[in-house]
Design a protein around this motif. Structure first.
Motif: not given
Ligand code: ZN
Length: 63
Positions: A48-60
């Protein structure tokens, strides 16, 4: 996109730990070690956390 408050699979609260996870990974800690520290032993919660962090990283990176 906001991280779900609870793990879909087991119901453990993940949302409250997410800002801490992001902060520590940005400081250079190993994501796996941070997840261990925060008490996410099950793969369902880690995912849950890792997959979400990947998305945020790409947006950032776009900003
Ligand atoms: Zn879980």
């Amino acid at each position: 996109m906001i991280i779900p408050v609870r793990c879909f699979t087991c119901g453990k609260v993940v949302g409250s730990a997410y800002p801490e996870y992001v902060k520590r990974v940005k400081m250079g800690e190993e994501p796996q070690k941070v997840l261990d520290d925060l008490g996410f032993e099950r793969y369902c919660c880690r995912r849950m956390i890792v997959s979400h962090a990947d998305l945020i990283g790409e947006i950032a990176q776009l900003g």
